[in-house]
Design an enzyme around this catalytic site. Structure first.
Site, PDB file in Angstrom:
ATOM      1  N   GLU A   1       2.054  -5.518  10.712  1.00 37.29           N
ATOM      2  CA  GLU A   1       1.629  -4.122  10.826  1.00 37.29           C
ATOM      3  C   GLU A   1       2.625  -3.421  11.744  1.00 37.29           C
ATOM      4  O   GLU A   1       2.760  -3.775  12.920  1.00 37.29           O
ATOM      5  CB  GLU A   1       0.214  -4.042  11.394  1.00 37.29           C
ATOM      6  CG  GLU A   1      -0.842  -4.731  10.541  1.00 37.29           C
ATOM      7  CD  GLU A   1      -1.269  -3.911   9.343  1.00 37.29           C
ATOM      8  OE1 GLU A   1      -0.969  -2.694   9.325  1.00 37.29           O
ATOM      9  OE2 GLU A   1      -1.917  -4.465   8.435  1.00 37.29           O
TER      10      GLU A   1
ATOM     11  N   HIS B   1       0.870  -1.177   0.000  1.00 38.42           N
ATOM     12  CA  HIS B   1       0.000   0.000   0.000  1.00 38.42           C
ATOM     13  C   HIS B   1       0.907   1.227   0.000  1.00 38.42           C
ATOM     14  O   HIS B   1       1.748   1.393   0.891  1.00 38.42           O
ATOM     15  CB  HIS B   1      -0.925  -0.004   1.217  1.00 38.42           C
ATOM     16  CG  HIS B   1      -1.941  -1.107   1.182  1.00 38.42           C
ATOM     17  ND1 HIS B   1      -2.295  -1.856   2.286  1.00 38.42           N
ATOM     18  CD2 HIS B   1      -2.666  -1.607   0.153  1.00 38.42           C
ATOM     19  CE1 HIS B   1      -3.202  -2.753   1.943  1.00 38.42           C
ATOM     20  NE2 HIS B   1      -3.444  -2.622   0.650  1.00 38.42           N
TER      21      HIS B   1
ATOM     22  N   HIS C   1       3.281  -3.797   6.500  1.00 39.88           N
ATOM     23  CA  HIS C   1       2.195  -2.830   6.335  1.00 39.88           C
ATOM     24  C   HIS C   1       2.262  -1.775   7.433  1.00 39.88           C
ATOM     25  O   HIS C   1       3.187  -1.756   8.241  1.00 39.88           O
ATOM     26  CB  HIS C   1       0.841  -3.538   6.381  1.00 39.88           C
ATOM     27  CG  HIS C   1       0.561  -4.419   5.212  1.00 39.88           C
ATOM     28  ND1 HIS C   1      -0.432  -4.164   4.303  1.00 39.88           N
ATOM     29  CD2 HIS C   1       1.153  -5.562   4.797  1.00 39.88           C
ATOM     30  CE1 HIS C   1      -0.449  -5.112   3.378  1.00 39.88           C
ATOM     31  NE2 HIS C   1       0.505  -5.978   3.657  1.00 39.88           N
TER      32      HIS C   1
END
Length: 644
Positions: free
Chosen positions: A471, A247, A379
């Site tokens: 994450e 992303h 991420h």
């Protein structure tokens, strides 16, 4: 047939039907073979689709005998260049456009026209021909490497030089800084490429950079690898990949991998025994940015100003972590069928009819090329480690524990990261990620939130690779002053995770003559997920501690069964080889489920190219699906693009 995008139709309708040089017009079925004159009148280059070439003047007539800018802009050749990246879904972009511009708007310098280099054309055709074959399109005649291009002895030039411009330039560190110095800053695309190439040059004996493809906007997806023999797979050396920035606005992972590359190089040179052991026994691939186009959008807003979604998607507005084939739904269907095989699931044909990002294709091709064992995707947005499955076994349930058959191993992998991360182990529930504290800062993906098309599920169900998702923090685009602290928190977890690739067993599967058996199946009793041997016959099977019954089997051979015991702590995988004896008489014997769920009974060969299945050749004389894009050109339709 899918309808043409409105943008493409508009571009084609607005184009005038003024002819260019097409093959049928010239003698012997070809265009007039007029070489560029030694002298020419140079004029400013004003073609919009060629505005980013490495020169600013051209000359008329062109190599295709277009005598004015208007003639070029109305030609079918120019229109093809303007839509080709859409037709090929971003593949070979902008390379093909720049190559075509070198013919449609030849370079003019000092009153003289220069032709593009033949070897550049040849290399690009070799790389891009499969993309044309996949949509049943002929190679454009005006990119004929023998006709419109020249050799080095004729003072040709590289039309793709601008793609590399500035990326190979050494960016020297301040003289006061040692070579081991890491700058904990955000890196632009050009800066990232320079750092990776500089690092590979410093550690050339253990490192190299390579590209796995291009983003939709034409940026290289650059990987740096570390190995005792960079560039080649070594027998029984496991392969690990770490991927950041899937992303575009989640940038911490991108920076962590840039820092990790420099750290591995420096520590190896300094004689750090842990790093030397890791790199001498493991082949590590770091892809800092899977979505460099999205990063540019996010970086334009900058740290502290970036929204939650600005730059998340790629340049096609696709979420790359929702763009992989949904094999999890097929897994749940197969898992309910007694004896059905539910690993190495083939990509369904209908997947290729949707919009598949070039970045996604690049990852899938990469996975077919290298026998990856372990992977992590980095991420941002929370502080937790998640693992497959990411899609709930009951699609209507947004949150539902949905384990893989390798649940125990995935939890070990997730804990290998979380347990040595100081913030993930912080006992405060008010911190970032505090809601995962009671779970040990790890969670089954679908138990967190369910989604389809994720990269981790695809890795597990389509290949031998186990992938987790990390994450790294609640701020997706952290300020520069926070990067050093984030690195300090993640350096040990990254190393500890990569070392987990040596947990379990590895070995060779051979026949009685010592010949490797590729695609042999390695089964573990009680774990309904097989892995397969690589082309050289080697395999790796990640396993949790305990006793396991391991079975090796291949078509035409008797199965071999062995018992192994995996200790709670191990620094290197145990070696377990299998020698398969050929079946002598009678029908071939397979374990239950060896023929299930696969066309023809066996899984797809790794060297087959599912990307080529995206567009099948037309039959019965009908035109390909993309032909409707050119119908507005009337009698000047580019029939030279038709194969039949």
């Amino acid at each position: 047939m899918r309808p043409p995008p409105p943008l493409l139709l508009t571009m084609l309708v607005l184009a005038a039907a003024r002819p260019g040089c097409e093959p049928a017009w010239g003698p012997e079925g070809g265009c007039p073979s007029s070489a560029a004159a030694d002298s020419a009148m140079c004029v400013d280059l004003q073609l919009q689709s060629c505005s980013d070439v490495a020169y600013n003047q051209t000359a008329f007539p062109t190599l295709l005998q277009h005598r004015s800018r208007a003639a070029v802009e109305s030609s079918s050749e120019y229109i093809l260049l303007s839509v080709l990246h859409h037709l090929l879904e971003g593949q070979c972009n902008p390379d093909l456009r720049l190559l075509g511009c070198a013919v449609l708007a030849p370079r003019c310098e000092g009153g003289r026209v220069r032709r593009p280099c033949r070897h550049v054309c040849g290399a690009l055709r070799e790389a891009c021909q499969p993309a044309f074959d996949a949509i049943d399109m002929a190679w454009p005649y005006f990119l004929d490497c023998g006709r419109y291009f020249s050799g080095l002895e004729e003072d040709c030039y590289d039309p793709l030089e601008k793609l590399r411009g500035g990326l190979d330039i050494e960016e020297a560190l301040p003289s006061s800084h040692p070579h081991t110095f890491i700058q904990f800053t955000h890196h632009s695309y050009a800066q990232m490429v320079r750092v990776l190439k500089r690092t590979a040059a410093r550690c050339a004996h253990i490192s190299k950079t390579y590209s796995i493809g291009r983003s939709f906007d034409g940026r290289d997806l650059l990987v740096i690898e570390f190995s005792s023999r960079p560039g080649q797979h070594e027998l029984m050396e496991p392969e690990v990949k770490l991927i950041g920035n899937i992303h575009g606005n989640e940038v911490a992972g991108r920076e962590m991998l840039i820092y990790l590359a420099q750290y591995l190089c420096s520590e190896y040179l300094l004689g750090n025994p842990r790093i030397q052991r890791l790199l001498n026994t493991t082949r590590i691939h770091l892809l800092p940015s899977m979505n460099p186009d999205g990063y540019e959008v996010a970086a334009a807003e900058g740290a502290g100003y970036n929204g939650w979604t600005s730059g998340r998607q790629n340049a096609q507005n696709l979420d790359l972590n929702r763009n992989f084939p949904d094999l999890t739904s097929e897994y749940y269907r197969l898992a309910s069928v007694r004896g059905a095989r539910s690993d190495h699931i083939a990509i369904p044909q209908h997947y290729w009819w949707g919009k598949v990002a070039p970045e996604t294709k690049a990852i899938m091709k990469w996975m077919r090329t290298i026998p990856f064992v372990l992977s992590a995707s980095l991420h941002g947005g929370d502080l937790v480690v998640s693992y497959p499955f990411d899609f709930s076994k009951h699609p209507q349930e947004e949150k539902m524990f949905s384990p893989t058959p390798d649940e125990k191993m995935f939890k070990l992998l997730a804990r290998a990261y979380a347990d040595v991360h100081p913030m993930m182990m912080d006992r405060s529930e008010n911190r970032c990620g505090g809601n995962f504290l009671k779970r040990g800062s790890i969670i089954n993906g679908a138990d967190w939130y369910s989604f389809t098309g994720g990269m981790s599920d695809f890795n597990y169900l389509h290949s031998n690779c186990f992938e987790i998702t990390v994450e790294l923090g609640c701020v997706k685009f952290p300020p520069e002053e926070a990067l050093y602290t984030i690195w300090q928190h993640n350096k040990e977890p990254l190393l500890n995770f990569m070392e987990m690739v040596h947990r379990g067993i590895k070995g060779m599967v051979m026949d009685k003559f010592g010949k490797p058996v590729k695609n042999a199946r390695i089964l573990v009793k009680g774990i309904r997920h097989d892995i397969t041997t690589a082309p050289d016959g080697d395999y790796w099977r990640l396993l949790p501690p305990g006793a396991h019954i391991v079975i090796a089997q291949a078509p035409g051979y008797s199965k071999v069964i062995k018992k192994v015991i995996i200790p709670a702590r191990m620094k290197r995988a145990g070696r377990v080889d299998f020698i398969l004896q050929p079946l002598r008489t009678g029908p071939q014997k397979f374990l239950p489920g060896s023929r299930r769920g696969w066309p023809g009974g066996e899984p797809q060969e790794p060297d087959q190219d599912p990307l080529g299945a995206r567009r099948q050749p037309t039959t019965g004389g009908s035109k390909p699906w993309w032909w409707s894009y050119f119908t507005s050109l009337g009698q000047h339709q580019p029939r030279w693009l038709l194969k039949y």
